[in-house]
Write a protein that holds these residues in place. Structure first.
Motif, PDB file in Angstrom:
ATOM      1  N   MET A   4      90.314  25.508 -14.969  1.00  0.00           N
ATOM      2  CA  MET A   4      89.242  26.290 -15.601  1.00  0.00           C
ATOM      3  C   MET A   4      87.869  25.853 -15.103  1.00  0.00           C
ATOM      4  N   LEU A   5      87.721  24.568 -14.829  1.00  0.00           N
ATOM      5  CA  LEU A   5      86.464  24.079 -14.272  1.00  0.00           C
ATOM      6  C   LEU A   5      86.222  24.670 -12.889  1.00  0.00           C
ATOM      7  N   GLY A   6      87.258  24.700 -12.072  1.00  0.00           N
ATOM      8  CA  GLY A   6      87.145  25.305 -10.751  1.00  0.00           C
ATOM      9  C   GLY A   6      86.817  26.787 -10.828  1.00  0.00           C
ATOM     10  N   LEU A   7      87.408  27.477 -11.775  1.00  0.00           N
ATOM     11  CA  LEU A   7      87.121  28.897 -11.972  1.00  0.00           C
ATOM     12  C   LEU A   7      85.668  29.106 -12.390  1.00  0.00           C
ATOM     13  N   ALA A   8      85.188  28.268 -13.285  1.00  0.00           N
ATOM     14  CA  ALA A   8      83.805  28.384 -13.748  1.00  0.00           C
ATOM     15  C   ALA A   8      82.815  28.077 -12.627  1.00  0.00           C
ATOM     16  N   VAL A   9      83.106  27.072 -11.828  1.00  0.00           N
ATOM     17  CA  VAL A   9      82.204  26.699 -10.736  1.00  0.00           C
ATOM     18  C   VAL A   9      82.158  27.802  -9.689  1.00  0.00           C
ATOM     19  N   ASN A  10      83.311  28.355  -9.346  1.00  0.00           N
ATOM     20  CA  ASN A  10      83.329  29.436  -8.367  1.00  0.00           C
ATOM     21  C   ASN A  10      82.598  30.670  -8.879  1.00  0.00           C
ATOM     22  N   GLY A  11      82.704  30.962 -10.167  1.00  0.00           N
ATOM     23  CA  GLY A  11      81.952  32.068 -10.749  1.00  0.00           C
ATOM     24  C   GLY A  11      80.460  31.810 -10.724  1.00  0.00           C
ATOM     25  N   ALA A  12      80.078  30.580 -10.995  1.00  0.00           N
ATOM     26  CA  ALA A  12      78.657  30.233 -10.954  1.00  0.00           C
ATOM     27  C   ALA A  12      78.118  30.323  -9.536  1.00  0.00           C
ATOM     28  N   PHE A  13      78.909  29.890  -8.549  1.00  0.00           N
ATOM     29  CA  PHE A  13      78.475  29.990  -7.158  1.00  0.00           C
ATOM     30  C   PHE A  13      78.257  31.437  -6.755  1.00  0.00           C
ATOM     31  N   ALA A  14      79.162  32.312  -7.177  1.00  0.00           N
ATOM     32  CA  ALA A  14      79.001  33.729  -6.855  1.00  0.00           C
ATOM     33  C   ALA A  14      77.734  34.285  -7.492  1.00  0.00           C
ATOM     34  N   ASN A  15      77.467  33.894  -8.724  1.00  0.00           N
ATOM     35  CA  ASN A  15      76.254  34.359  -9.401  1.00  0.00           C
ATOM     36  C   ASN A  15      74.991  33.815  -8.727  1.00  0.00           C
ATOM     37  N   ILE A  16      75.034  32.582  -8.263  1.00  0.00           N
ATOM     38  CA  ILE A  16      73.868  32.012  -7.582  1.00  0.00           C
ATOM     39  C   ILE A  16      73.604  32.740  -6.271  1.00  0.00           C
ATOM     40  N   ILE A  17      74.669  33.098  -5.553  1.00  0.00           N
ATOM     41  CA  ILE A  17      74.489  33.849  -4.310  1.00  0.00           C
ATOM     42  C   ILE A  17      73.844  35.199  -4.592  1.00  0.00           C
ATOM     43  N   VAL A  18      74.325  35.896  -5.609  1.00  0.00           N
ATOM     44  CA  VAL A  18      73.742  37.191  -5.973  1.00  0.00           C
ATOM     45  C   VAL A  18      72.285  37.019  -6.379  1.00  0.00           C
ATOM     46  N   TYR A  19      71.993  35.969  -7.136  1.00  0.00           N
ATOM     47  CA  TYR A  19      70.620  35.704  -7.563  1.00  0.00           C
ATOM     48  C   TYR A  19      69.703  35.440  -6.371  1.00  0.00           C
ATOM     49  N   LEU A  20      70.161  34.621  -5.423  1.00  0.00           N
ATOM     50  CA  LEU A  20      69.347  34.330  -4.245  1.00  0.00           C
ATOM     51  C   LEU A  20      69.088  35.591  -3.430  1.00  0.00           C
ATOM     52  N   VAL A  21      70.095  36.442  -3.311  1.00  0.00           N
ATOM     53  CA  VAL A  21      69.946  37.664  -2.515  1.00  0.00           C
ATOM     54  C   VAL A  21      69.013  38.646  -3.201  1.00  0.00           C
ATOM     55  N   GLN A  22      69.167  38.835  -4.509  1.00  0.00           N
ATOM     56  CA  GLN A  22      68.387  39.860  -5.201  1.00  0.00           C
ATOM     57  C   GLN A  22      66.978  39.393  -5.574  1.00  0.00           C
ATOM     58  N   GLN A  23      66.828  38.202  -6.054  1.00  0.00           N
ATOM     59  CA  GLN A  23      65.537  37.753  -6.555  1.00  0.00           C
ATOM     60  C   GLN A  23      64.650  37.134  -5.470  1.00  0.00           C
ATOM     61  N   PHE A  24      65.259  36.414  -4.536  1.00  0.00           N
ATOM     62  CA  PHE A  24      64.484  35.735  -3.506  1.00  0.00           C
ATOM     63  C   PHE A  24      64.550  36.432  -2.152  1.00  0.00           C
TER      64      PHE A  24
END
Length: 72
Positions: A4-24
Motif C-alpha cells: 500500500m505504501l508503494g501504491l501511495a508513493v506511485n500515485g503521488a509521483f504521478a500527481n507531482i508529474i501532472v502538477y509540474l506539467v500543468q502549473q510550472f
C-alpha cells in the motif's frame, strides 16, 4: 503495508508529474527527470549516512545517538 505504501508513493509521483506539467509548464520528460533525481537522492541518503557514521563515528556512538533520537 509495504504494498500500500508503494501504491501511495506511485500515485503521488504521478500527481507531482501532472502538477509540474500543468502549473510550472515543464515538459513531461523534464518532469520525470526531476522526479527521478529526487527519488534517487532520497534513496541514496541512508547509504551516505551509513558511510559517514561508519567512517567518522565509532559504533557505540552511533548506537547512543540513534537511541537518544528515537526516545525524543
Amino acid at each position: 503495508t509495504s504494498m500500500m505504501l508503494g501504491l501511495a508513493v506511485n500515485g503521488a509521483f504521478a500527481n507531482i508529474i501532472v502538477y509540474l506539467v500543468q502549473q510550472f509548464n515543464v515538459d513531461q520528460i523534464t518532469a520525470v527527470q526531476i522526479l527521478n533525481v529526487y527519488n534517487g537522492s532520497t534513496n541514496i541518503t541512508p547509504v551516505v549516512g551509513a558511510i559517514i557514521s561508519d567512517s567518522c563515528l565509532r559504533a557505540f556512538t552511533v548506537i547512543l545517538i540513534s537511541s537518544l533520537v528515537s526516545f525524543v
